[in-house]
Structures are given as C-alpha cells and as structure tokens.
Design an enzyme around this catalytic site. Structure first.
Site, mmCIF file in Angstrom:
data_model
loop_
_atom_site.group_PDB
_atom_site.id
_atom_site.type_symbol
_atom_site.label_atom_id
_atom_site.label_comp_id
_atom_site.label_asym_id
_atom_site.label_seq_id
_atom_site.Cartn_x
_atom_site.Cartn_y
_atom_site.Cartn_z
ATOM 1 N N ASN A 48 0.811 -1.219 0.000
ATOM 2 C CA ASN A 48 0.000 0.000 0.000
ATOM 3 C C ASN A 48 0.845 1.269 0.000
ATOM 4 O O ASN A 48 0.379 2.324 -0.419
ATOM 5 C CB ASN A 48 -0.947 0.005 1.188
ATOM 6 C CG ASN A 48 -2.273 -0.672 0.915
ATOM 7 O OD1 ASN A 48 -3.304 -0.257 1.399
ATOM 8 N ND2 ASN A 48 -2.245 -1.737 0.129
ATOM 9 N N ASN A 107 -4.163 5.219 6.300
ATOM 10 C CA ASN A 107 -5.116 5.353 5.196
ATOM 11 C C ASN A 107 -6.344 4.494 5.476
ATOM 12 O O ASN A 107 -6.208 3.307 5.781
ATOM 13 C CB ASN A 107 -4.449 4.919 3.890
ATOM 14 C CG ASN A 107 -5.380 4.904 2.703
ATOM 15 O OD1 ASN A 107 -5.398 3.977 1.916
ATOM 16 N ND2 ASN A 107 -6.181 5.942 2.559
ATOM 17 N N HIS A 268 -9.658 7.564 -3.212
ATOM 18 C CA HIS A 268 -9.485 7.142 -1.828
ATOM 19 C C HIS A 268 -8.032 6.846 -1.467
ATOM 20 O O HIS A 268 -7.693 6.742 -0.300
ATOM 21 C CB HIS A 268 -10.329 5.876 -1.612
ATOM 22 C CG HIS A 268 -10.423 5.423 -0.198
ATOM 23 N ND1 HIS A 268 -10.866 6.237 0.832
ATOM 24 C CD2 HIS A 268 -10.123 4.231 0.389
ATOM 25 C CE1 HIS A 268 -10.846 5.561 1.969
ATOM 26 N NE2 HIS A 268 -10.392 4.348 1.727
#
Length: 290
Positions: A48, A107, A268
């Site tokens: 990520n 996140n 996002h």
C-alpha cells in the site's frame, strides 16, 4: 504524473503481541513513523505504501506493519470492536519495539486504527496523518457505493478477481489506468488466502449488537475527539468514492489541532495516486513544517 520509486532494502521480522503475530518491515533512520494500510481485500503494508517508503525513509525510521487480518500477520479481527482491536494490536507492537511514542500515518482502515489509538492513549502519538480515514460520520448517512463494494467482496458469490478489479478501478482511484494489472493480481492472490476467506477482516456489522458496533465505529460521536491534542493532518481525495470527503470537514471542525487538505482529482488512495504531493506534505508536516 506519479513518480514510481523502487522500494529500498527493508528489514523484516514478526512481533509476538499477546499471542498474535504482527509482521513488520522497516527501513530508514530518524524519528519513528508507522505507516498503516487500508482495509480493502488483499491489502498489506508495504504494497500500500510502495510509492512512499523510499522518500519518507530519507528522513525517518519507517515502520510498516501488516495489520491483524492482513498480509503476513495473524488472521481474524474482533468484529464487535474492530478499530479498538487494531489499535490494541498496534500499541502492543509499539511496546515490543520499545517505542513510547511515534508518528502515525494511516489510510482508511489504518487511519481509523491510528485515530482510535490516539483517542485511547494520546501520549503515544507525536503527530498523525490521516488519509480518508474510516469511521467519520458513518452512522449519519448510508454507506457509499464504494464502501458497499468493499464490504460485499466476500459475500454473495464470494471473492473473485473481477469483483476486486471493479472495486479498485471504479471506486478506489480517480484514474483507473494508474493501477497496473500486477497490483490487482497480487491483491487478489492475498484476498483468497483460505485463512482470510474464513475470517474476513472487514465486514458489515451484524447480529444483536450491530447497532452498538456501528456507533462505536463512528468517531464523530466520540466526545474525546474535541479534546485530542495530537497535531493532525487530514488528506482527503476530493473524488473519494469510498469514504465521503465531507468527513474531512467533520474532522477539521472537531479536532482542535487539525489541518485539512482536499486533494483535487484524487480518489481514496491519496498516497498512491498523488505520491509526490503526499511524500512532500507528509514529511514536512511530521517535521513540524506546516
């Protein structure tokens, strides 16, 4: 155009936290910064933050765990209080690392983990950066289409690469072409790990205590939010289709020491889609340069 940075060499190890295994990768030297990934199917820490680790490691000791339920960490999450469960595991990991305090960068699901840890034990957090965090106003409106897509991944006809690709390309990012097929392939492989399928880490609350769980997962109903002293930067994609960008304004209005940055033409996944901007703003904020 986002700069694609090669990952640096990273030390890898597993921490025993109350009988749970927490996988960690780290690199760099300096003040400790913990990067907490989101909760989408097949998510993991290093994957990520692949576009951020090398840059942040130039100034900081970058610590990247796989949250419980994901990657190489122990599977399963307490569905009655998932944010609290994640925060407890992270606090235990900090204890095992001998860190009294650290910067937290989170996140989505990881942002909710960071915020819950800060609310429960603010003395453990130096500064905090949240990107489209979960749990902001979730009981005040129906879930978005993107969040429904995420929560339905393991239900119905079960997980599939097509369902994952649709979630990522249609809801997770602003520009679908920015996500290579290799990212989707890797996440799909991790999402169908038999242990994960047996105990998905992010599900829709159900059962007789579902309403209580939902209220517990909405930080805007937590009175401690208005007293949280931790300096916080909120980065929110203006085109986020998973968690509504209006959540950024909610946090800015409630947190006493919060900066809000709405990022145009971004979904996002701010740290992935706008890596150059994120790396610069995040590093400066953590260093106290606003």
């Amino acid at each position: 155009m986002t700069t694609r940075t090669e990952l640096p060499a990273m030390q890898e190890y597993v921490l025993d936290v109350s009988g749970k295994e927490i996988f960690v990768a780290e690199t760099g030297d300096g003040p400790p910064v913990v990067l907490l990934h989101g909760g989408g199917p097949g998510a993991s820490g290093v994957a990520n933050y692949a576009r951020n680790i090398a840059e942040l490691a130039k100034r900081y000791r970058v610590i990247v765990p796989d949250l419980p339920g994901y990657g190489r960490s122990t599977k399963g999450v307490d569905a009655a209080d998932p944010f609290g469960y994640l925060a407890d595991a992270l606090r235990g990991a900090l204890d095992r690392l001998g860190l009294d305090r650290a910067h937290l960068v989170g996140n989505s699901y990881g942002g909710a983990c960071a915020l819950r840890l800060a609310l429960d034990t603010p003395d453990r957090v130096d500064r905090m950066v949240l990107m489209g965090p979960g749990g902001i106003g979730t009981t005040r409106a129906l879930p978005t289409r993107g969040l429904n897509s995420l929560l339905n991944y393991y239900s119905g006809d079960g997980p599939s690469r097509l369902k994952l690709e649709r979630f990522i390309r249609q809801y997770l990012v602003f520009n679908a072409a920015d996500v290579p097929d290799s990212v989707i392939d890797a996440r799909y492989r991790d999402s169908v790990d038999p242990e994960v399928v047996a105990a998905p880490p992010l599900t829709r609350p159900s059962g007789p205590n579902a309403l209580r769980t939902l209220w517990r997962m909405d930080f805007t109903r937590d009175e401690r939010l208005s007293r949280l002293p931790v300096p916080t930067l909120v980065l929110w994609g203006a085109a986020d289709q998973v968690n509504r960008p209006s959540g950024g304004r909610m946090l800015a209005e409630r947190l006493p020491n919060c900066d809000l940055y709405l990022v145009a033409n971004t979904g996002h996944w701010v740290q992935f889609e706008r890596a150059d901007l994120f790396n610069r703003v995040c590093a400066d904020f953590l260093a106290g340069r606003r």
